[in-house]
Design an enzyme around this catalytic site. Structure first.
Site, short mmCIF file in Angstrom:
data_model
loop_
_atom_site.label_atom_id
_atom_site.label_comp_id
_atom_site.label_asym_id
_atom_site.label_seq_id
_atom_site.Cartn_x
_atom_site.Cartn_y
_atom_site.Cartn_z
CG HIS A 147 -12.49 22.55 7.97
ND1 HIS A 147 -11.48 21.94 8.66
CD2 HIS A 147 -13.62 22.37 8.68
CE1 HIS A 147 -11.99 21.39 9.76
NE2 HIS A 147 -13.28 21.64 9.79
CB CYS A 196 -12.79 23.82 12.74
SG CYS A 196 -14.45 23.18 12.85
CD GLU A 221 -8.69 23.01 6.57
OE1 GLU A 221 -8.97 24.22 6.66
OE2 GLU A 221 -9.06 22.16 7.41
CG LEU A 249 3.15 1.25 -4.03
CD1 LEU A 249 3.04 0.22 -5.15
CD2 LEU A 249 4.62 1.49 -3.72
CG ASP A 292 -5.65 -5.99 0.36
OD1 ASP A 292 -4.60 -6.61 0.54
OD2 ASP A 292 -5.73 -4.74 0.38
CB ILE A 293 -10.20 -10.89 1.84
CG1 ILE A 293 -9.31 -12.13 1.96
CG2 ILE A 293 -11.67 -11.27 1.90
CD1 ILE A 293 -9.48 -12.90 3.26
CD GLU A 294 -10.26 -6.32 3.82
OE1 GLU A 294 -9.39 -6.90 3.14
OE2 GLU A 294 -10.15 -6.10 5.04
CB SER A 321 -0.91 -0.03 1.22
OG SER A 321 -0.13 -0.14 2.39
CD GLU A 342 -6.75 6.31 -5.29
OE1 GLU A 342 -7.08 7.50 -5.46
OE2 GLU A 342 -6.08 5.93 -4.32
N GLY A 357 -3.39 7.62 -5.50
CA GLY A 357 -4.14 8.88 -5.59
C GLY A 357 -3.39 9.92 -6.40
#
Ligand code: GLN
Length: 547
Positions: free
Chosen positions: A511, A385, A513, A19, A152-154, A17, A145, A22
């Site tokens: 927010h 916030c 940002e 890598l 992975d099973i999921e 994971s 994505e 995104g």
């Protein structure tokens, strides 16, 4: 928009994971957008939570909020920052949401008489969601994505749904597999075996990737390209090298150099003669990599062990820094470390203080002490916030003299609930998706700092909170110099506060940002960095350094 049927590009990950699926997705999208195509990106997450809204930031980093109030994966923030187009609830789907909708249909009787199964019911639901944004007719490309790692099973139902999509819409689909080529120092070699295995895993599930994007710390030579191509059934030009980049914003250029966009267009049978216009992006990169000065800004929060918890704030500083031709060095300060003894030393040499959003009691007193330090020493301050709520509490305690002033989130028995729940929130019993979420209008008062920063009367900003400034105290605050400069026009809720007789002291209930992008850095972050540049610290501390 170009006229051809919407194309679906799936991005899967293999070997490990983290890598950067995104960033690769956002970079490809940027390149296609820079060629004049309309693109959006969506993320399918394999976990069973309905959304990341109820997840602790330590688990999954920041929870990103869209205009329509969806609490989403932080990758959606990257999509918006790169593409400068808003995403929505439809751009982030979890296994929890897929199952919820299938189970709701089952309860309604939609499948009456049939056994509800992963195949076809769950995979049909996934395929419907894959194509939801495509059906709007607004996009040439939908990049999807797939969260997690192949094997992975999921992830299995998603990979199966991709297989079915490829079978049903062969010409309109393409799979990019992101993988890792580990480098062995002892032999000085890049190894391809983990990539071969991870492609085999995909093949076991009936999916042949069209393009392999290979993360590597060393350049991939021709032999390795040929070897990967041969073992994984892809053309050598579809083996794309993805070296570690100087910044995430350099990745689109690296991908352009590797012709990722052109390989995608060719494989989808589309013309490749469109002009790639990255002029603005390159201007931004030039500013990012050639700052004239450096400022040091402190970010005070309680989740700083995992920097992803404040991803959008950190990126907003990257954008605002480039806009000001400066490098913003963010000093991460743990709010639990701040107390009366440490405060002076912790903030030495700092040109501005940001107090981060958050929930609950832990670390709140440290935030309040940091704010007092900013207020009393004329250090530029931005409270976001919970950071804004803490500024209100600090002022109530130390200026108005309400010694036990607090937010009822932390002390429900306070005699001065300067931050309190709204009536509607008092009735809420469920936690998921029940905060004040998404975009709300904010009206700015003329002759205030907020008004001059935005340069307009009304703005719209994104929220994620339950508690609010308690208007019963507004007169007391304003008389003593803390003003409400932004108000929700109908509800009268205080959205922005600012301090008179301070060079730059602003708290925002929303927010900012979330809305800062490369193309549109947020005015509050630009203004804050500018103020930090102008800040004159106590003698002996150098203000800025040439870099
Ligand atoms: N915990 C506070 C509230 O719910 C602030 C939330 C936040 O900082 N996002 O109002």
């Amino acid at each position: 928009m170009n006229s051809f049927t919407t194309k679906y590009i799936f991005v899967t990950g293999g070997v490990t994971s983290s890598l950067g699926k995104g960033i690769i997705s956002a970079s490809l999208a940027k390149l296609l957008q820079a060629r004049g195509f309309s693109v959006t990106i969506q993320k399918f997450d394999p976990y069973i939570n309905i959304d990341p809204g109820t997840l602790n930031p330590y688990e999954h980093g920041e929870c990103y909020v869209t205009d329509d109030g969806a609490e989403t994966d932080l990758d959606l923030g990257h999509y918006e920052r790169f593409l400068n187009i808003p995403t929505s609830q439809a751009n982030n789907v979890t296994t929890g949401r897929i199952y919820q909708s299938v189970i709701n249909k089952e309860r309604k009787g939609d499948y009456l008489g049939r056994t509800v199964q992963v195949i076809p019911h769950i995979t049909d639901e996934i395929k419907n969601r894959f194509q939801l944004l495509g059906k709007s007719g607004r996009y040439n490309f939908i990049i999807t994505e797939i969260g997690g790692t192949v094997g992975d099973i999921e992830s299995l139902p998603y990979v199966e749904a991709v297989r079915q999509m490829m079978w049903e819409h062969d010409k309109d689909c393409l799979v990019i597999h992101l993988t890792l080529l580990p480098y062995l120092h002892t032999t000085g070699e890049l190894k391809t075996k983990p990539t071969q295995h991870s492609v085999k895993l995909l093949l076991e599930n009936g999916v042949q990737p069209d393009i392999l994007v290979c993360r590597s710390i060393q350049s991939i030579d021709d032999d390795i390209r040929q070897k990967i191509a041969r073992f994984c059934n892809v053309a050598p030009d579809a083996v794309i090298e993805a070296l570690d980049a100087r910044s995430i914003y350099d990745v689109p250029l690296l991908m352009a150099k590797e012709k990722l966009d052109l390989v995608v267009l060719q494989k989808l049978g589309l013309p490749t003669d469109s002009k790639l216009d990255l002029e603005k992006w390159e201007e931004f990169l030039d500013k990012l990599h050639h700052p004239k000065q450096k400022v040091r800004v402190a970010l005070v929060g309680k989740y700083i062990e995992l920097k992803d918890s404040y991803k959008s704030i950190a990126e907003a500083f990257v954008h605002a820094g480039a806009a000001n031709d400066v490098q913003v060095e963010v000093e991460w300060i743990h709010s639990e470390d701040v107390n009366d003894e440490t405060v002076q030393q912790l903030f030495e040499g700092i040109h501005g203080i940001v107090v981060a959003p958050g929930f609950g009691k832990r670390g709140i007193e440290g935030k309040i002490i940091a704010i007092r330090h900013a207020r009393e020493n004329n250090i530029p301050f931005l409270g976001i916030c919970l950071g804004m709520q803490c500024a209100v509490i600090e002022f109530a305690r130390n200026v108005l003299g309400f010694k036990d002033a607090h937010t009822t989130e932390v002390n429900p028995a306070t005699t001065h609930p300067v931050i309190d729940l709204q009536e509607v929130q008092k009735k809420v019993t469920h936690l998921g998706g029940t905060m004040r979420l998404g975009s709300y209008p904010c009206q700015l008062k003329e002759r205030t700092m907020a008004y001059s920063i935005y340069g307009k009367k009304e703005v719209s900003e994104r929220h994620r909170h339950r508690y609010e400034f308690n208007n019963e105290y507004l007169k007391d605050f304003e008389k003593a110099g803390l003003h409400a400069s932004g108000i929700h026009p109908e509800a009268g809720l205080v959205e922005i506060i600012e301090l008179k007789n301070h060079p730059w002291f602003i708290g925002v209930q929303f927010h900012p940002e979330y809305k800062s992008t490369v193309a549109n850095p947020h005015p509050f972050f630009i203004g804050f960095v500018k103020a930090a540049l102008q800040y004159q610290p106590s003698p002996g501390v150098r203000k800025t350094e040439k870099v």
